[in-house]
Design a protein around this motif. Structure first.
Motif, PDB file in Angstrom:
ATOM      1  N   ALA A  82      70.559  -3.409 -13.369  1.00  0.00           N
ATOM      2  CA  ALA A  82      69.462  -2.171 -13.222  1.00  0.00           C
ATOM      3  C   ALA A  82      68.243  -3.117 -12.697  1.00  0.00           C
ATOM      4  O   ALA A  82      67.254  -2.421 -12.540  1.00  0.00           O
ATOM      5  CB  ALA A  82      69.322  -1.751 -14.586  1.00  0.00           C
ATOM      6  N   LEU A  83      68.242  -4.381 -12.305  1.00  0.00           N
ATOM      7  CA  LEU A  83      67.082  -5.073 -11.548  1.00  0.00           C
ATOM      8  C   LEU A  83      67.712  -6.146 -10.550  1.00  0.00           C
ATOM      9  O   LEU A  83      68.483  -7.005 -10.860  1.00  0.00           O
ATOM     10  CB  LEU A  83      66.395  -5.704 -12.790  1.00  0.00           C
ATOM     11  N   VAL A  84      67.019  -5.815  -9.311  1.00  0.00           N
ATOM     12  CA  VAL A  84      67.287  -6.876  -8.294  1.00  0.00           C
ATOM     13  C   VAL A  84      66.040  -7.296  -7.891  1.00  0.00           C
ATOM     14  O   VAL A  84      64.873  -6.562  -7.714  1.00  0.00           O
ATOM     15  CB  VAL A  84      67.900  -6.083  -6.918  1.00  0.00           C
ATOM     16  N   VAL A  85      66.005  -8.556  -7.591  1.00  0.00           N
ATOM     17  CA  VAL A  85      64.709  -9.333  -7.101  1.00  0.00           C
ATOM     18  C   VAL A  85      64.904 -10.072  -5.728  1.00  0.00           C
ATOM     19  O   VAL A  85      65.918 -10.433  -5.527  1.00  0.00           O
ATOM     20  CB  VAL A  85      64.349 -10.576  -8.352  1.00  0.00           C
ATOM     21  N   TYR A  86      63.783  -9.508  -4.821  1.00  0.00           N
ATOM     22  CA  TYR A  86      63.789 -10.098  -3.324  1.00  0.00           C
ATOM     23  C   TYR A  86      62.889 -11.063  -3.505  1.00  0.00           C
ATOM     24  O   TYR A  86      61.619 -11.482  -3.752  1.00  0.00           O
ATOM     25  CB  TYR A  86      63.374  -8.893  -2.590  1.00  0.00           C
ATOM     26  N   LEU A  87      63.169 -12.262  -2.914  1.00  0.00           N
ATOM     27  CA  LEU A  87      62.269 -13.458  -2.672  1.00  0.00           C
ATOM     28  C   LEU A  87      62.047 -13.340  -1.247  1.00  0.00           C
ATOM     29  O   LEU A  87      62.690 -13.360  -0.090  1.00  0.00           O
ATOM     30  CB  LEU A  87      63.381 -14.701  -3.055  1.00  0.00           C
ATOM     31  N   PHE A  88      60.511 -13.800  -1.079  1.00  0.00           N
ATOM     32  CA  PHE A  88      59.984 -13.831   0.375  1.00  0.00           C
ATOM     33  C   PHE A  88      59.240 -15.201   0.246  1.00  0.00           C
ATOM     34  O   PHE A  88      58.362 -15.393  -0.391  1.00  0.00           O
ATOM     35  CB  PHE A  88      58.963 -12.671   0.437  1.00  0.00           C
ATOM     36  N   GLY A  89      59.887 -15.979   1.187  1.00  0.00           N
ATOM     37  CA  GLY A  89      59.329 -17.336   1.389  1.00  0.00           C
ATOM     38  C   GLY A  89      58.167 -17.348   2.277  1.00  0.00           C
ATOM     39  O   GLY A  89      58.403 -16.947   3.482  1.00  0.00           O
ATOM     40  N   ALA A  90      56.983 -17.772   2.157  1.00  0.00           N
ATOM     41  CA  ALA A  90      55.803 -17.498   3.027  1.00  0.00           C
ATOM     42  C   ALA A  90      55.656 -19.063   3.910  1.00  0.00           C
ATOM     43  O   ALA A  90      56.071 -19.877   3.315  1.00  0.00           O
ATOM     44  CB  ALA A  90      54.597 -17.390   2.415  1.00  0.00           C
ATOM     45  N   PRO A  91      55.396 -18.766   5.196  1.00  0.00           N
ATOM     46  CA  PRO A  91      55.156 -19.943   6.071  1.00  0.00           C
ATOM     47  C   PRO A  91      53.946 -20.851   5.280  1.00  0.00           C
ATOM     48  O   PRO A  91      53.088 -20.223   5.016  1.00  0.00           O
ATOM     49  CB  PRO A  91      54.807 -19.456   7.317  1.00  0.00           C
ATOM     50  N   GLY A  92      54.072 -22.068   5.460  1.00  0.00           N
ATOM     51  CA  GLY A  92      53.086 -22.985   4.745  1.00  0.00           C
ATOM     52  C   GLY A  92      51.777 -23.369   5.885  1.00  0.00           C
ATOM     53  O   GLY A  92      50.852 -23.688   5.080  1.00  0.00           O
ATOM     54  N   GLN A  93      52.173 -23.166   7.013  1.00  0.00           N
ATOM     55  CA  GLN A  93      50.974 -23.759   7.910  1.00  0.00           C
ATOM     56  C   GLN A  93      49.918 -22.873   7.897  1.00  0.00           C
ATOM     57  O   GLN A  93      50.023 -21.646   7.870  1.00  0.00           O
ATOM     58  CB  GLN A  93      51.433 -24.049   9.278  1.00  0.00           C
ATOM     59  N   ASP A  94      48.832 -23.398   8.018  1.00  0.00           N
ATOM     60  CA  ASP A  94      47.396 -22.431   7.759  1.00  0.00           C
ATOM     61  C   ASP A  94      47.403 -21.569   9.099  1.00  0.00           C
ATOM     62  O   ASP A  94      46.761 -20.393   8.808  1.00  0.00           O
ATOM     63  CB  ASP A  94      46.232 -23.490   7.644  1.00  0.00           C
ATOM     64  N   ARG A  95      47.889 -21.796  10.305  1.00  0.00           N
ATOM     65  CA  ARG A  95      47.910 -20.806  11.303  1.00  0.00           C
ATOM     66  C   ARG A  95      48.666 -19.601  11.032  1.00  0.00           C
ATOM     67  O   ARG A  95      48.776 -18.658  11.750  1.00  0.00           O
ATOM     68  CB  ARG A  95      48.216 -21.421  12.614  1.00  0.00           C
ATOM     69  N   PHE A  96      49.738 -19.694   9.965  1.00  0.00           N
ATOM     70  CA  PHE A  96      50.223 -18.545   9.519  1.00  0.00           C
ATOM     71  C   PHE A  96      49.905 -17.748   8.433  1.00  0.00           C
ATOM     72  O   PHE A  96      50.556 -16.658   7.887  1.00  0.00           O
ATOM     73  CB  PHE A  96      52.006 -18.795   9.411  1.00  0.00           C
ATOM     74  N   TRP A  97      48.805 -18.199   7.621  1.00  0.00           N
ATOM     75  CA  TRP A  97      48.317 -17.598   6.543  1.00  0.00           C
ATOM     76  C   TRP A  97      47.830 -16.221   6.763  1.00  0.00           C
ATOM     77  O   TRP A  97      47.799 -15.328   5.782  1.00  0.00           O
ATOM     78  CB  TRP A  97      47.068 -18.285   6.151  1.00  0.00           C
ATOM     79  N   PHE A  98      47.565 -15.631   8.143  1.00  0.00           N
ATOM     80  CA  PHE A  98      47.222 -14.331   8.291  1.00  0.00           C
ATOM     81  C   PHE A  98      48.388 -13.443   7.712  1.00  0.00           C
ATOM     82  O   PHE A  98      48.403 -12.320   7.244  1.00  0.00           O
ATOM     83  CB  PHE A  98      46.981 -13.807   9.816  1.00  0.00           C
ATOM     84  N   MET A  99      49.660 -13.806   7.420  1.00  0.00           N
ATOM     85  CA  MET A  99      50.556 -13.160   7.137  1.00  0.00           C
ATOM     86  C   MET A  99      50.819 -12.759   5.773  1.00  0.00           C
ATOM     87  O   MET A  99      51.686 -11.923   5.186  1.00  0.00           O
ATOM     88  CB  MET A  99      52.116 -13.540   7.529  1.00  0.00           C
ATOM     89  N   TRP A 100      49.858 -13.715   4.963  1.00  0.00           N
ATOM     90  CA  TRP A 100      50.314 -13.819   3.567  1.00  0.00           C
ATOM     91  C   TRP A 100      49.940 -12.464   2.769  1.00  0.00           C
ATOM     92  O   TRP A 100      50.358 -12.051   1.895  1.00  0.00           O
ATOM     93  CB  TRP A 100      49.366 -14.638   2.963  1.00  0.00           C
ATOM     94  N   ASP A 101      48.815 -11.767   3.597  1.00  0.00           N
ATOM     95  CA  ASP A 101      48.352 -10.520   2.852  1.00  0.00           C
ATOM     96  C   ASP A 101      49.529  -9.535   2.851  1.00  0.00           C
ATOM     97  O   ASP A 101      49.711  -8.674   1.927  1.00  0.00           O
ATOM     98  CB  ASP A 101      47.011 -10.153   3.577  1.00  0.00           C
TER      99      ASP A 101
END
Length: 203
Positions: A82-101
């Motif tokens: 009844a429960l599926v979890v999706y994992l999203f690994g975020a990029p670590g460099q600060d130039r990609f932080w705009f994607m985190w939101d």
């Protein structure tokens, strides 16, 4: 809470889904963690590190790293039919932080992966989730299979509230990664139970 390896064919078509973000500094092991725990072949958006990265990405402590995530890693875990979890690994460099939101929108919670050799690299992740009220757990990735730092010293250095889980782990080991995710899910459930209890209090 149980966390068993699952049979993908047993998943209900009406199964609920949840989203967990995996964050942390550059080269801390996020891609490895997602690949270790995902029951399906993870989606990766890695590119080779080239001379263009010189002076842009801080390779101190990860000099042997040859690739970097430029968008996200994506994996899946079935906790129950009844429960599926999706994992999203975020990029670590600060130039990609705009994607985190965008990546964090709708997330149930997050894991901040930390490297004690470069502990300051996970400070932005901790700040990000604290400021947005997203529950998170800290997984301290023990790259050599052990950690010679006292967990309470790490907690103090990160200025973590006592309720935030901090778990020593090895991102290459499935059982170890399970413990981190379980700590996060239990933390989320405690928070939801506390909110429900507060809502029931008479005004």
């Amino acid at each position: 809470m149980a966390f068993e390896d699952s049979d993908l064919t047993a998943v209900s078509p009406d199964a609920a889904t949840a989203k967990i973000l995996i964050a942390g500094g550059f080269g801390v092991g996020k891609t490895t963690l997602v690949g270790t725990i995902s029951e399906t072949e993870p989606l990766r958006t890695e590119e080779l590190i080239t001379e263009v990265s010189v002076g842009v990405d801080d390779l101190a402590g990860v000099e042997r790293k040859t690739t970097t995530t430029v968008a996200m890693d994506f994996g899946r875990i079935t906790l129950s039919p009844a429960l599926v979890v999706y994992l999203f690994g975020a990029p670590g460099q600060d130039r990609f932080w705009f994607m985190w939101d965008d990546l964090s929108r709708g997330a149930l919670g997050a894991v901040v992966l930390a490297d004690t050799r470069r502990l300051d690299s996970c400070f932005p992740s901790v700040d990000f989730f604290e400021h947005r009220g997203i529950p998170f757990a800290v997984g301290v990735n023990c790259f050599d299979g052990y950690c010679d730092e006292d967990p309470e010293d790490i907690r103090a250095a990160l200025d973590l509230p006592p309720e935030v889980p901090l778990v020593l782990c090895d991102a290459r080991d499935r059982e170890s990664v399970k413990r981190v995710l379980l700590a996060l899910l239990e933390h989320v459930m405690r928070g939801l139970a506390a909110e429900a209890s507060a809502d029931r209090q008479p005004v």
